[in-house]
Structures are given as structure tokens and as C-alpha cells.
Write a protein that holds these residues in place. Sequence first.
Motif, PDB file in Angstrom:
ATOM      1  N   GLN A 135     -12.198  -9.143   1.410  1.00 10.59           N
ATOM      2  CA  GLN A 135     -11.624  -7.492   1.277  1.00 10.59           C
ATOM      3  C   GLN A 135     -11.961  -6.953   2.637  1.00 10.59           C
ATOM      4  OE1 GLN A 135     -14.239  -6.457  -1.981  1.00 10.59           O
ATOM      5  NE2 GLN A 135     -12.482  -6.456  -3.292  1.00 10.59           N
ATOM      6  N   SER A 184      -7.371  -3.366   1.861  1.00 11.16           N
ATOM      7  CA  SER A 184      -7.167  -4.118   0.410  1.00 11.16           C
ATOM      8  C   SER A 184      -7.855  -3.395  -0.810  1.00 11.16           C
ATOM      9  CB  SER A 184      -7.690  -5.543   0.540  1.00 11.16           C
ATOM     10  OG  SER A 184      -9.283  -5.576   0.898  1.00 11.16           O
ATOM     11  N   ASP A 212      -5.861  -0.444  -1.447  1.00 13.19           N
ATOM     12  CA  ASP A 212      -4.678  -1.029  -2.640  1.00 13.19           C
ATOM     13  C   ASP A 212      -5.031  -1.361  -3.962  1.00 13.19           C
ATOM     14  OD1 ASP A 212      -3.021  -0.722  -0.410  1.00 13.19           O
ATOM     15  OD2 ASP A 212      -3.090  -2.798   0.271  1.00 13.19           O
ATOM     16  N   GLU A 213      -6.286  -1.902  -4.111  1.00 16.10           N
ATOM     17  CA  GLU A 213      -6.726  -2.172  -5.248  1.00 16.10           C
ATOM     18  C   GLU A 213      -7.186  -0.825  -6.162  1.00 16.10           C
ATOM     19  OE1 GLU A 213     -10.424  -4.912  -7.292  1.00 16.10           O
ATOM     20  OE2 GLU A 213     -10.000  -4.856  -5.109  1.00 16.10           O
ATOM     21  N   ASP A 214      -7.831   0.233  -5.363  1.00 12.69           N
ATOM     22  CA  ASP A 214      -8.121   1.453  -6.090  1.00 12.69           C
ATOM     23  C   ASP A 214      -6.843   2.065  -6.614  1.00 12.69           C
ATOM     24  OD1 ASP A 214     -10.708   1.095  -5.780  1.00 12.69           O
ATOM     25  OD2 ASP A 214     -10.924   2.054  -4.118  1.00 12.69           O
ATOM     26  N   GLN A 245      -4.141   0.602  -7.497  1.00 12.53           N
ATOM     27  CA  GLN A 245      -3.459   0.090  -8.640  1.00 12.53           C
ATOM     28  C   GLN A 245      -4.299   0.176 -10.029  1.00 12.53           C
ATOM     29  OE1 GLN A 245      -3.300  -4.179  -7.900  1.00 12.53           O
ATOM     30  NE2 GLN A 245      -1.492  -4.304  -6.204  1.00 12.53           N
TER      31      GLN A 245
END
Length: 304
Positions: A52, A56, A59-61, A63
Motif C-alpha cells: 500500500q 492507493s 483510491d481505496e477510500d 471507492q
Amino acid sequence: MGFPSGQFSRVDNISTSCQWRARKKNSQYSTVDTERYSSLVREVLSSKTSSQTPESIEDEDCQLYGPIVRSRPPSQQPKVPKNLHPLLNDAKGQSEYVPGPLARITLKRDSNNTHIPSVTRILQKTMPPDQAFYLERWKRRMIAELGEEGFREYSSNLFRQGKLFHAAIEDTFIQETPSKEDQECPAEVSGYIESVSDVLSDITGVRAIESAVHHSALQYLGIVDCVAQYRGSLCVIDWKTSEKPKPFLRHTYDNPLQVAAYIGALNSDHNYNYQVNITMTPDIECFHDTSSIGHIGGTELSKQ
């Protein structure tokens, strides 16, 4: 006394079994080289890297929770009123005082001006939240102390004292040959009159008393208490009463803004052939004694 052989045998077996179970088993890890094993673990952990990255994770947050809504930075530009209007009227000048009847224009409400708000109404609707909070807290405290009926009577007495005080001030200006012997002041407002006695001697050339003003451009109404010369300067005077001394201007809350609004309306009103000018030297005074206060404001209040 003897025991049966069978019972003695069972007791002996139980005793032997308990001794066998109490024995500690040898661990298979007891022969491991702990120093070598710990160094191996440290080496593995030190070489392990996370997949991570800050990008990244962001980006995950996005989504999971949606995109980040960033607040706008505060603007450095000062706020400017939408309807900017000058306080002075270029079409008017400083006319010389000519003795004559005092202006007393009555505020008449008809179908043409019912939608025009008053200065008092505007100040009530635009009161700062902190000032509204303290006003409401004072009201609740007074109701808790006096009760609903007692608070209504208290408010009615304050209103009546204000009317008597204004009437007493008007009498001093209307009399052609004022003298202390001829002036009869109600006992309820004698403290107020005494509080402003030094101010009254500096007021000359009274032009208007309890007269309505209308701002033709900004469309608001008001009633000025007095327009007169105070120490040589033409001023809009607004008389206020209070049970507590107010030695500084900040203690008068939105009263200076009220006077400034009256000045703008008077300068815009065509019923008055003069205007109140703005001076650069502050000359604001609050007069008080142990029981009352009289507040006089003029053109200087408009720039506070």
C-alpha cells in the motif's frame, strides 16, 4: 481391622495414576536455538514491504466513502454590500439654521409603504446570534424571577418611562424661555433628566423632533428623536434609557448602527432640505448617574 483386597487395589491404582499425570511433558521447542530463530524473524520482518502507498490508500477510500470534498480557502477580499449607497447626498448641502417651527413629520402607513421595513425591525431580524442569545437568556431569567405577568408589567413600565423621558426632553426644546422653575419633570424620569442635564445646555438650533425619515433608495423607514446642533455640529440625536451605566460605546450594542441608519435616511429624504455631515473627530459621549443613563449620538456614530 482389615480391608477387602479389591478396594485396596483400586485406591492404589488411583494414587499411581495421579502421580503419572502430574509429570511435565517435554516441549518439542525446547531444543530450538532461540537466538538463531529470533534473528531469522527480525531479518524477515525487516525485509517485508507493504504493497500500500498513500495514493492507493486514497483510491481505496474514494471507492469506499466517495471522493474527498475539499473546502474552499477563505476569501481574503472584504465583503461589500450588494446595494452600496453613499451616506451623504450630493444634491444637498449644509444649510444654515433658520429659526422656525420644528419639523415633526408623522409616520403614516398606507398601501404604498406597508412593505417598507423600519430600522428597528431590520435590526431585530439581523441581530447577531450571540446578542440574540444573551437577550433571550436575560428574558428567561427575568420571567423566572418575576413570572409571566410580572415580566409583562416590568416591560410595560420600561416603555412608559421611555415615553415620559422623551416627552420631558421635548418640553425643554419646545419652551421658548426654558427655566428650571417652569419645568415640571415626572419623578419617574427625574434621574434620566438629571443624567443629561449637561448635554441639554450644549444643544441649540433644534430642527426636528420625533420626525419620520424615509430612505428613498434603500427603502426603509425610521423616526429620529431629534436633529439639532450639538457643540456647533448638526447631529442626529437618539435618546436611550437604561438601568445600568454605559460609559463606553461598545456597551450600547446596535444603537450606533441605528443612528447611522437614521442619518442615511434623513440625508436621502426630500422632506429635509439639509443633511447631517460626517466629521472625522469622534465626539461621542455617554452620561450616567447611579440610576439612569442618557445616550446622545450624532454623525460620528455612523462610522463606528
